[in-house]
Scaffold this active site. Structure first.
Site, PDB file in Angstrom:
ATOM      1  N   ARG A  65       3.647   7.033   0.420  1.00 57.85           N
ATOM      2  CA  ARG A  65       4.909   7.499  -0.142  1.00 57.85           C
ATOM      3  C   ARG A  65       6.066   6.748   0.511  1.00 57.85           C
ATOM      4  O   ARG A  65       6.033   6.429   1.695  1.00 57.85           O
ATOM      5  CB  ARG A  65       5.031   9.008   0.105  1.00 57.85           C
ATOM      6  CG  ARG A  65       6.282   9.660  -0.417  1.00 57.85           C
ATOM      7  CD  ARG A  65       6.094  11.180  -0.427  1.00 57.85           C
ATOM      8  NE  ARG A  65       5.617  11.666   0.855  1.00 57.85           N
ATOM      9  CZ  ARG A  65       6.425  12.135   1.826  1.00 57.85           C
ATOM     10  NH1 ARG A  65       7.730  12.151   1.655  1.00 57.85           N
ATOM     11  NH2 ARG A  65       5.915  12.598   2.950  1.00 57.85           N
ATOM     12  N   LYS A  87       8.410   6.541   7.291  1.00 51.14           N
ATOM     13  CA  LYS A  87       7.231   5.679   7.191  1.00 51.14           C
ATOM     14  C   LYS A  87       7.609   4.209   7.388  1.00 51.14           C
ATOM     15  O   LYS A  87       6.749   3.363   7.571  1.00 51.14           O
ATOM     16  CB  LYS A  87       6.535   5.899   5.852  1.00 51.14           C
ATOM     17  CG  LYS A  87       5.966   7.318   5.705  1.00 51.14           C
ATOM     18  CD  LYS A  87       5.310   7.532   4.356  1.00 51.14           C
ATOM     19  CE  LYS A  87       4.836   8.967   4.179  1.00 51.14           C
ATOM     20  NZ  LYS A  87       3.648   9.303   4.981  1.00 51.14           N
ATOM     21  N   THR A 119      -3.704   9.797   6.171  1.00 47.31           N
ATOM     22  CA  THR A 119      -5.106   9.641   5.784  1.00 47.31           C
ATOM     23  C   THR A 119      -5.367   8.235   5.253  1.00 47.31           C
ATOM     24  O   THR A 119      -6.502   7.775   5.257  1.00 47.31           O
ATOM     25  CB  THR A 119      -5.524  10.681   4.722  1.00 47.31           C
ATOM     26  OG1 THR A 119      -4.615  10.626   3.619  1.00 47.31           O
ATOM     27  CG2 THR A 119      -5.548  12.075   5.311  1.00 47.31           C
TER      28      THR A 119
END
Length: 825
Positions: free
Chosen positions: A560, A565, A667
């Site tokens: 995303r 991030k 993940t």
């Protein structure tokens, strides 16, 4: 040929013929077509239905066994299930992969072409939804009785397209043509109430029992998606609710010519399950999100209690023994209040009795440390939509404050910090606090994250409930993320004697450690990687029109789009490399292809600007002959599960570069490492545990630690200092924002500069830039040594057993849910 081999061959042949007959049966009797009329989609439908027939047989047997034994079940409540495509996963799980391929080939069809027809189920966004999908797979594989609950979104998050480098959102019409995997269960429809008011009422004994009246209602229709376990007869299911109006259209209005008004109420009622995550920048958007959450929670709890009462009557003391409910993040937290409403208002249990049951049933998984991601609902909105629930929340909070006062007498500051109700000009309900108070267990999803829950996010709650908090590190299913997406690599495992049950026992891959230094195996392992890179290069050309060299280092960042991030940190790296190459075309670097995949939330303006910036830089870099093709940048549109399955096996380097302390787990880092990609990352989320498993010599770690990030925040972080002291960093930012990459919009990327400098660089990209660049130099050096790189890649694949979702689910079942397995013969 041995007796057992003969029996196996006979079984496979019978299975192959049965599948072929099933395909042709559905072509004729379900689709009413002759073979010469069938399209690729028709063949996919018929194969899917033939496979589903087998799954449904086991599903009926599974549910019969669970009902007969009156088993304890796990009910998993999640707003998202990022299921992706189902066919390949299902044929593997039910053990008919080879037979399905043979059946199609015998009909003159190409396996890959038929499978590529399938559209991803648009039921999720990112890691949260994909984790839920992995958990369902593992629950069935490990024979745990479980049902997932969610919403049957008519439109998924959105379909992403780039126009002039900018993200454009289109409706994700995944369900336009239906799906062969669903079973509609209209007989289990559930009514749901909203709005209205609370009326004072007393029973015949003079006891106060408020009544929720003048409500509006909708109907929840369940759609079941069977979830087949791998190498087992257990088939659980995912029950998704679609909303239907309880009001038919007004015939009188219609006959009078007012066609819009005739269907207005019906249309409003059916809006609830239309779209995943409506934009909550508006008040209407916030209201729809709250309505969505309550809708699926109310339907699900009614269904759970229907099932309980069928087998146990009104013995409510047995409810916690038969039902364990897991809240996947804060979205379903209103379930705690809804169950209290049912038990107190409808079933007439005393408060303490009901609360004792509720707090033994619910457990809560926290997925974020970001304060803005911890849901809060305004008191005014709750009073409008769910007035009775607001009353119950105030009562829950009042009783909780009594506990807090007993622990910390006369500490109003602590009460204010812990209260479920956040005071202020606009009072709100802290759903994360409610989830903690109403659950028996709260877990984080990586060791570091779980520690930060106790020390930073919920320290007072941890002090009050020292045994409530625990860790359950996330995992991924090796069936989907290795067996299905990388069959070439799994064929190599078989060739080198890895036991065939490795998809259910990932520890088997430890045997690859002994092959890590074998030159022949290294060559074979990297040949598979190159084959997958060639396949991805074709996808990139087809999707983006960009030619990339499959011998270059494939540097992948797929997740995303969010500032924490730090895709913009990778962008600064790209700009720096590009600048170096322009000033020294003979610079000796490993050719590199940066590959991005990400969607930005429609209301997240800066994230969309970062996407635009990456695409704008890519357009210039990819067309600059001066750098001799040493650098390419690709942003693949519409990132989704099926696209991830093509990218992940081809990745050389996995970018996991979130600011330390911001990523709960991740993940994608696990999926990429399992497929032999090396991680470059910070000590954040599950990266910490990946380093422990693969060895610090087999991962590239850089950047600030969580303690260093916290120290910078305490002492005053000044991003201008890094900007002034680092010429390459300063040049990258200034160049990006100069208009060079966006001549028609010279100020297009000013918001990125503002976030990094004027607004304080919340996620420390400036502070980590130089160590990131230095770590990338180490990556470059190691990639030049093929034997060393191959060894590191092999050891990453070999040492990922901890990150199987099977391990995660076993820990949940044993330590949180107290859930026994129930095998189906």
């Amino acid at each position: 040929m041995t007796q057992s081999n003969q029996e196996l061959l006979a079984s496979d042949t019978a299975s192959y013929h049965g599948l072929k007959e099933g395909i042709l049966y559905h072509l004729r009797y379900t689709l009413a077509l002759r073979p010469e009329q069938a399209t690729k989609r028709d063949w996919w439908l018929c194969l899917s239905m033939a496979v589903k027939d087998r799954i449904v047989d086991d599903m009926v047997d599974t549910q019969d066994r669970h009902n007969q034994d009156n088993v304890r079940r796990l009910y998993y409540l999640s707003m998202e299930y990022l299921m992706g495509r189902m066919l390949v996963n299902n044929v593997h799980n039910v053990g008919v992969f080879n037979e399905a391929q043979r059946a199609l080939e015998s009909l003159g069809l190409e396996w890959d072409e038929i499978c590529d027809v399938e559209v991803d189920m648009g039921l999720g966004n990112g890691g949260l939804g994909r984790l839920a999908a992995c958990f369902l797979d593992s629950l069935a594989t490990m024979d745990f009785p479980a049902i997932g609950y969610g919403i049957y979104y008519e439109f998924g998050l959105f379909k992403q397209e780039f126009q002039y480098g900018k993200q454009i959102e289109h409706p994700d019409t995944w369900i336009n043509y239906g799906t062969p995997w669903e079973i509609v269960r209209s007989e289990y429809a559930q009514p749901v109430q909203y709005y209205g008011r609370v009326e004072d009422s007393y029973d015949s004994f003079g006891n106060y029992h408020p009544r929720w009246v003048d409500t509006k209602s909708v109907l929840g229709i369940p759609h079941d998606i069977p979830v087949a376990g791998y190498d087992t007869k257990t088939v659980n299911f995912l029950r998704l609710w679609s909303s239907r109006s309880t009001e038919d259209f007004d015939l009188d209005e219609f006959n009078n010519g007012d066609y819009v008004e005739a269907v207005r109420s019906k249309a409003i009622g059916e809006t609830i399950s239309k779209v995943l995550y409506p934009n909550d920048k508006t008040e209407n958007g916030k209201e729809l999100r709250l309505v969505q959450q309550y809708f699926f929670v109310a339907c699900s709890l009614a269904d759970i209690l229907r099932r309980f009462e069928r087998s146990n009557g009104s013995n409510w003391d047995a409810l916690p023994d038969k039902a364990a409910v897991q809240l996947n993040d804060t979205h379903p937290t209103i379930a705690i209040v809804e169950l209290m409403r049912i038990l107190v208002d409808d079933k007439r249990l005393h408060w303490d009795h009901a609360w004792g049951l509720v707090t033994r049933i619910f457990a809560y998984t926290n997925h974020t440390l970001l304060p803005e991601a911890l849901e809060k609902w305004s008191v005014a909105l709750l009073n409008k939509v769910l007035p009775r629930h607001l009353q119950l929340i105030f009562e829950i909070n009042h009783r909780f404050m009594v506990q807090v006062e007993a622990q910390w007498p006369d500490r109003d500051d602590i009460k204010a910090d812990m209260s479920i109700i956040e005071e202020g000009p606009h009072r709100s309900v802290r759903m994360a606090h409610l989830a903690v108070v109403g659950s028996h267990t709260v877990n984080g999803v990586a060791a570091l994250h779980s520690q930060l829950l106790k020390s930073d996010l919920f320290p007072r709650f941890h002090a009050l409930y020292p045994n409530k908090f625990t860790n359950k590190t996330n995992g991924i299913t090796p069936r989907r993320w290795l067996l299905n997406c990388n069959p070439e690599l799994t064929a190599l495992f078989e060739q080198y004697g890895i036991e065939s049950d490795w998809p259910k026992n990932l520890e088997r891959l430890r045997k690859l450690e002994s092959l890590a230094d074998d030159p022949v195996f290294q060559e074979a392992f990297m040949a598979v990687k190159h084959q997958k890179k060639q396949a991805l290069a074709r996808v990139i050309f087809d999707e983006c029109g960009i030619e990339v060299d499959s011998t270059a280092l494939f540097d992948v960042q797929i997740k995303r789009l969010h500032e924490y991030k730090r895709q913009h940190l990778t962008l600064l790296n790209i700009l720096t490399i590009y600048h170096r190459l322009l000033n020294n075309p003979d610079l000796d670097i490993v050719p590199r292809v940066f590959i991005f995949g990400a969607k930005a939330a429609p209301g997240y303006a800066l994230a969309k600007t970062i996407i635009h910036a990456i695409n704008a830089v890519a357009d210039v870099v990819n067309n600059d002959g001066r750098i001799q093709g040493k650098l390419k940048v690709v942003f693949l549109p519409n990132y989704r599960v099926s696209l991830a399955a093509k990218i992940i096996p081809a990745a050389d380097l996995s970018e996991q570069i979130s600011t330390a302390g911001k990523e709960a787990s991740g993940t994608g880092n696990m999926k990429l490492a399992l497929n032999g990609a090396l991680t470059i990352g910070t000590l954040d989320g599950a990266n910490v545990e990946i380093r422990e498993e693969v060895g610090e010599e087999n991962i590239f770690i850089f950047g600030l630690s969580i303690e260093e990030v916290q120290a910078l925040d305490r002492h005053g972080y000044n991003p201008h200092q890094y900007y002034q002291q680092d010429e390459e960093l300063r040049n990258a930012i200034d160049w990006l924002c100069s208009g060079y990459f966006s001549p028609n919009e010279p100020h297009a990327f000013d918001d990125i500069r503002a976030a990094l400098l004027e607004h304080g660089d919340q996620f420390k990209a400036m502070a980590d830039y130089r160590t990131y660049m230095e770590c990338q130099q180490k990556v470059d050096a190691v990639y030049r040594d093929p034997s060393r790189w191959a060894r590191m890649a092999i050891l990453n694949t070999a040492r990922m057993a901890k990150f199987s979702s099977d391990r995660t689910i076993q820990e949940y079942a044993r330590e949180i849910w107290n859930l026994p397995a129930c095998s189906v013969s």
